[in-house]
Design a protein around this motif. Structure first.
Motif, mmCIF file in Angstrom:
data_model
loop_
_atom_site.group_PDB
_atom_site.id
_atom_site.type_symbol
_atom_site.label_atom_id
_atom_site.label_comp_id
_atom_site.label_asym_id
_atom_site.label_seq_id
_atom_site.Cartn_x
_atom_site.Cartn_y
_atom_site.Cartn_z
ATOM 1 N N UNK A 27 15.739 98.669 -1.985
ATOM 2 C CA UNK A 27 14.953 97.768 -1.087
ATOM 3 C C UNK A 27 15.589 97.682 0.381
ATOM 4 N N UNK A 28 14.529 97.682 1.303
ATOM 5 C CA UNK A 28 15.082 97.698 2.973
ATOM 6 C C UNK A 28 15.819 96.260 3.180
ATOM 7 N N UNK A 29 15.084 95.240 2.716
ATOM 8 C CA UNK A 29 15.600 93.963 3.334
ATOM 9 C C UNK A 29 17.046 93.896 2.581
ATOM 10 N N UNK A 30 17.396 94.080 1.338
ATOM 11 C CA UNK A 30 18.723 94.055 0.753
ATOM 12 C C UNK A 30 19.595 94.868 1.648
ATOM 13 N N UNK A 31 19.093 96.225 1.867
ATOM 14 C CA UNK A 31 20.058 97.026 2.630
ATOM 15 C C UNK A 31 20.433 96.647 4.121
ATOM 16 N N UNK A 32 19.548 96.068 4.706
ATOM 17 C CA UNK A 32 19.951 95.425 5.992
ATOM 18 C C UNK A 32 20.676 94.353 6.037
ATOM 19 N N UNK A 33 20.357 93.459 4.878
ATOM 20 C CA UNK A 33 21.172 92.308 4.849
ATOM 21 C C UNK A 33 22.593 92.689 4.745
ATOM 22 N N UNK A 34 22.942 93.577 3.549
ATOM 23 C CA UNK A 34 24.162 93.997 3.508
ATOM 24 C C UNK A 34 24.909 94.717 4.903
ATOM 25 N N UNK A 35 24.387 95.471 5.603
ATOM 26 C CA UNK A 35 24.749 95.944 6.809
ATOM 27 C C UNK A 35 25.380 94.679 7.701
ATOM 28 N N UNK A 36 24.175 93.658 8.046
ATOM 29 C CA UNK A 36 24.479 92.571 8.901
ATOM 30 C C UNK A 36 25.572 91.861 8.168
ATOM 31 N N UNK A 37 25.690 91.578 7.021
ATOM 32 C CA UNK A 37 26.646 90.602 6.299
ATOM 33 C C UNK A 37 27.933 91.358 6.808
#
Length: 225
Positions: free
Chosen positions: A81-91
């Motif tokens: 999932x893109x949202x989870x992927x980007x959330x991990x990056x930003x986190x």
């Protein structure tokens, strides 16, 4: 750079390359998992300090991830999932950039990476640039940054996997390898850093419990081309 000043590190990740790297480790390598961004960031930081400021542990680091496509609701990023992927990056502290000039289904390295790195170097915000890519389109990176006195570390991968009736060979551009100040063969580093369990930070996430593609049985963890 004054001796008492922190080493200023910029970490630039080519999402086109990392997408292929993750596919390889998830589906064709015995690890069957993905790169852990926190672990990758910490590893890059330690390596940059070791090579460019040995004996010290004092630095600042800004991290940038460059998607190989433009932002659109139709982009799919597998079952993660893109949202989870980007959330991990930003986190873990990555700034996320899209390739606004690319077509919706036209994937290639996001060359805004090079433009942003030059801009940051011009503003005097970098001493060292760490680049994760294999792609020749980014080969001007080290020479462009050298103009501003910025030294470079390249993190690249060489690997191979079967597709249909042929082998796909993924190699780091030779010009990039020769012109950066340092090159690290991350496929070799990865083979020495298997996935770790919960509560630990490593280069890879905890091994995923999933069925891999049948072709992966032909791959051994020692592949390095």
């Amino acid at each position: 750079m004054p001796s008492n000043a922190p080493l200023r590190i910029g970490f630039f990740v080519d999402g086109f390359t990392l997408k292929k790297v993750n596919e390889y480790y998830r589906f064709f390598h015995p690890y069957h998992t993905r790169v852990d961004f926190r672990g990758l960031k910490f590893w890059a930081r330690r390596e940059a300090l070791k090579l460019f400021s040995p004996g010290r542990n004092y630095c600042t680091m800004e991290c940038h991830y460059y998607h190989p496509y433009k932002k659109t609701s139709s982009v799919c990023f597998g079952d993660y999932g893109m949202n989870n992927f980007e959330r991990e990056l930003r986190h873990v502290g990555f700034n996320v950039h899209y390739a606004e000039g690319h077509g919706e289904n036209h994937y290639m390295p996001n060359l805004m990476l090079l433009e942003d790195a030059i801009m940051l170097a011009n503003f005097g915000r970098l001493d060292v640039a760490v680049l994760l890519t294999t792609q020749g389109q980014l080969s001007p990176f080290p020479e462009k940054l050298k103009i501003y006195g910025v030294r470079t570390l390249l993190l690249g991968w060489n690997f191979a996997y079967p597709r249909a009736d042929r082998w796909i060979n993924w190699k780091t551009d030779m010009n990039l390898r020769e012109t950066c100040d340092y090159y690290v063969a991350m496929d070799q580093v990865a083979n020495k850093n298997p996935p770790v369990g919960e509560g630990y930070t490593g280069l890879f996430r905890k091994q995923e419990v999933r069925a891999c593609r049948p072709a992966c049985v032909a791959i051994r963890s020692g592949i390095s081309r």
